[in-house]
Enzyme design. Structure first.
Site, PDB file in Angstrom:
ATOM      1  N   CYS A   1      90.556 110.435  13.782  1.00 44.08           N
ATOM      2  CA  CYS A   1      90.671 111.010  12.284  1.00 44.08           C
ATOM      3  C   CYS A   1      89.433 110.999  11.614  1.00 44.08           C
ATOM      4  O   CYS A   1      88.636 109.979  11.803  1.00 44.08           O
ATOM      5  CB  CYS A   1      91.538 110.141  11.566  1.00 44.08           C
ATOM      6  SG  CYS A   1      91.705 110.208   9.844  1.00 44.08           S
TER       7      CYS A   1
ATOM      8  N   CYS B   1      89.465 118.100  10.647  1.00 47.93           N
ATOM      9  CA  CYS B   1      90.747 117.459  10.475  1.00 47.93           C
ATOM     10  C   CYS B   1      91.258 117.474  11.723  1.00 47.93           C
ATOM     11  O   CYS B   1      92.013 118.583  12.050  1.00 47.93           O
ATOM     12  CB  CYS B   1      91.462 117.907   9.274  1.00 47.93           C
ATOM     13  SG  CYS B   1      92.873 117.184   8.786  1.00 47.93           S
TER      14      CYS B   1
HETATM   15  N1  DGL Z   1      90.973 113.553   8.247  1.00 46.28           N
HETATM   16  C1  DGL Z   1      92.225 113.678   8.869  1.00 46.28           C
HETATM   17  C2  DGL Z   1      92.258 113.778  10.167  1.00 46.28           C
HETATM   18  O1  DGL Z   1      91.208 113.769  11.035  1.00 46.28           O
HETATM   19  C3  DGL Z   1      93.443 113.744   8.048  1.00 46.28           C
HETATM   20  C4  DGL Z   1      93.682 112.373   7.350  1.00 46.28           C
HETATM   21  C5  DGL Z   1      95.057 112.747   6.548  1.00 46.28           C
HETATM   22  O2  DGL Z   1      95.069 113.492   5.793  1.00 46.28           O
HETATM   23  O3  DGL Z   1      96.095 112.088   7.017  1.00 46.28           O
HETATM   24  O4  DGL Z   1      93.263 113.768  10.917  1.00 46.28           O
END
Ligand code: DGL
Length: 268
Positions: free
Chosen positions: A196, A85
């Site tokens: 993301c 993440c």
């Molecule tokens: N999957 C996430 C990232 O890589 C976060 C998305 C979120 O929860 O806002 O930033």
């Protein structure tokens, strides 16, 4: 070679699973890259869909949730933590490394470097959550490359929710993206960086809306390579020679969410 026996289950430390987590199901895009590169490892994936999205929350809240995610995996007995993440990485990876100093903690960051290397002084659009783009980690990364490319950033609040709902294509998503990208449809970019881990699951739609000529990059593969390097360096690669297992967990734990997680993981 680390030959320590894990206190919990009598397994060699290198046989323990790799813990991978995200604010939701997005991190499964990184998990797929990990499995592709290291099929003989065992994995536990934890998605915190009950609290997604993280990217629009406060720094304090994201740090608290990130530590809870990491602790869930630590309790299960993992040999390494992969923060799949970008948002949690920018908010908390340094703190996680301090707390879990005796195991590799690998984070992810927007794949700006390969995009910069791909073309001469390209116009690059980085798509990510508001928090990722705001935090020091990304600002430092951008600063490093700002002379080599024209780097533009676009926070995409709302996009994670499409993926969490299992909407990976269709008119509503296309309209949402066309509005979000309006400026870059008028003044096209050369490359887009998916900063993301949810976004690779809607890559075909992003490509369709931005145009076929735009080269798209994401950080999943680089993170998998870095994880392998860190495990090798610590003598923690699983020597079993047999295909490992992947276990999926989610804070929502509803049948619908688990089905979506399995669908995103796909055949391995
Ligand atoms: N999957 C996430 C990232 O890589 C976060 C998305 C979120 O929860 O806002 O930033």
């Amino acid at each position: 070679m680390v030959s320590e026996i894990d206190a919990g289950n009598g397994k060699m430390r290198c046989e323990l699973p790799i813990g991978v987590f995200d604010s939701g199901v997005g991190g499964i895009s990184v998990l797929r890259e990990l499995v592709a590169l290291m099929p003989n490892e065992n994995y536990i994936f934890y998605g915190d869909s009950a609290h997604a999205p993280y990217g629009t929350k406060s720094l304090e809240e994201v740090r608290r949730l990130t530590f809870a995610d990491a602790e869930f995996l630590m309790q299960m007995g993992v040999k390494a933590l992969v923060v799949a993440c970008n948002t949690a990485t920018s908010a908390a990876v340094k703190l996680l490394r301090e707390r879990y100093a005796d195991l590799p903690v690998i984070g992810i960051e927007p794949a700006l470097k390969p995009a910069v290397r791909a073309a001469e002084h390209a116009r690059i659009l980085v798509l990510a959550t508001p928090m990722t783009l705001r935090e020091d980690k990304f600002c430092e990364l951008m600063h490093r490359f700002e002379k080599e490319a024209e780097i533009l950033t676009l926070p995409c609040p709302g996009l994670v929710e499409f993926v969490e709902a299992g909407t990976l294509s269709g008119e509503t998503l296309e309209e949402f993206l066309a509005e979000l990208f309006a400026e870059y449809l008028q003044h096209p970019v050369d490359c887009a960086v998916l900063g993301c881990t949810h976004y690779p699951f809607v890559k075909p739609v992003i490509q369709k809306v931005l145009g076929a000529d735009v080269r798209i990059f994401d950080g999943g593969e680089g993170t998998a390579r870095e994880t392998k390097r860190r495990l090798a360096e610590s003598g923690l690669l699983n020597p079993s020679g047999q295909r490992g297992e992947v276990a999926l967990y989610n804070s929502l734990a509803s049948e619908e969410t688990m089905q979506l997680a399995r669908r995103l993981l796909g055949p391995l």
